[in-house]
Design a protein around this motif. Structure first.
Motif, PDB file in Angstrom:
ATOM      1  N   SER A 101       0.820  -1.243   0.028  1.00  0.00           N
ATOM      2  CA  SER A 101      -0.100  -0.042   0.036  1.00  0.00           C
ATOM      3  C   SER A 101       0.854   1.510   0.065  1.00  0.00           C
ATOM      4  O   SER A 101       1.666   1.214   0.668  1.00  0.00           O
ATOM      5  N   SER A 103       0.660   5.369  -0.424  1.00  0.00           N
ATOM      6  CA  SER A 103      -0.121   6.553  -0.106  1.00  0.00           C
ATOM      7  C   SER A 103      -0.127   7.237  -1.549  1.00  0.00           C
ATOM      8  O   SER A 103       1.048   7.302  -2.357  1.00  0.00           O
ATOM      9  N   SER A 104      -0.979   8.177  -1.793  1.00  0.00           N
ATOM     10  CA  SER A 104      -1.109   8.964  -2.924  1.00  0.00           C
ATOM     11  C   SER A 104       0.159  10.030  -3.005  1.00  0.00           C
ATOM     12  O   SER A 104       0.683  10.321  -3.908  1.00  0.00           O
TER      13      SER A 104
END
Length: 135
Positions: A101, A103-104
């Motif tokens: 994952s 983050s943007s």
């Protein structure tokens, strides 16, 4: 036991791919796949020199590999994480998002880094010429 077997088999696939790549690109001077972006514009993209860098890395020439494309280790790191995350998700039903994952903000920063890297490796003055692959 199932987990060990799946990850062991998943590890064999890239090893076999590396062997095929080494046999296909055994000669350091013959690289038939040319970068379309470089062919059209004459500029180096972030991936230019990646094939040679990967081949040199597989041959054990780490520093020379970095001379062709310095971001290869970063890309390989993320590719390995993504590969094993997908294997866990597909065969062991482990949630994909737990292992991989970003983050943007991380994604945005990496894209900004790629743009800056592309610009810097096309500046024809020292020390920026060291970022361009040697051909």
């Amino acid at each position: 036991m199932k987990r060990i077997l799946i990850y062991s088999l998943a590890t064999l696939l890239p090893i076999l791919g590396g062997i095929v790549f080494l046999n296909f690109y055994g000669n350091q001077n013959s690289f038939p796949i040319q970068c379309i972006f470089h062919s059209v514009t004459g500029l180096w993209c972030p991936g230019c020199g990646g094939q040679r860098a990967f081949s040199l890395l597989l041959h054990g020439h780490i520093l020379e590999s970095l001379r062709y494309n310095i971001i290869l280790p970063i890309v390989l790191y993320f590719a390995i994480i993504g590969y094993y995350s997908m294997i866990g998700n597909l065969f062991l039903k482990e949630p994909f998002s737990q292992k991989l994952s970003f983050s943007s903000r991380t994604t945005r920063n990496f894209l900004i880094f790629l743009v800056i890297y592309s610009i810097l490796r096309n500046i024809p003055f020292v020390p920026f010429t060291y970022l361009a692959p040697v051909y």
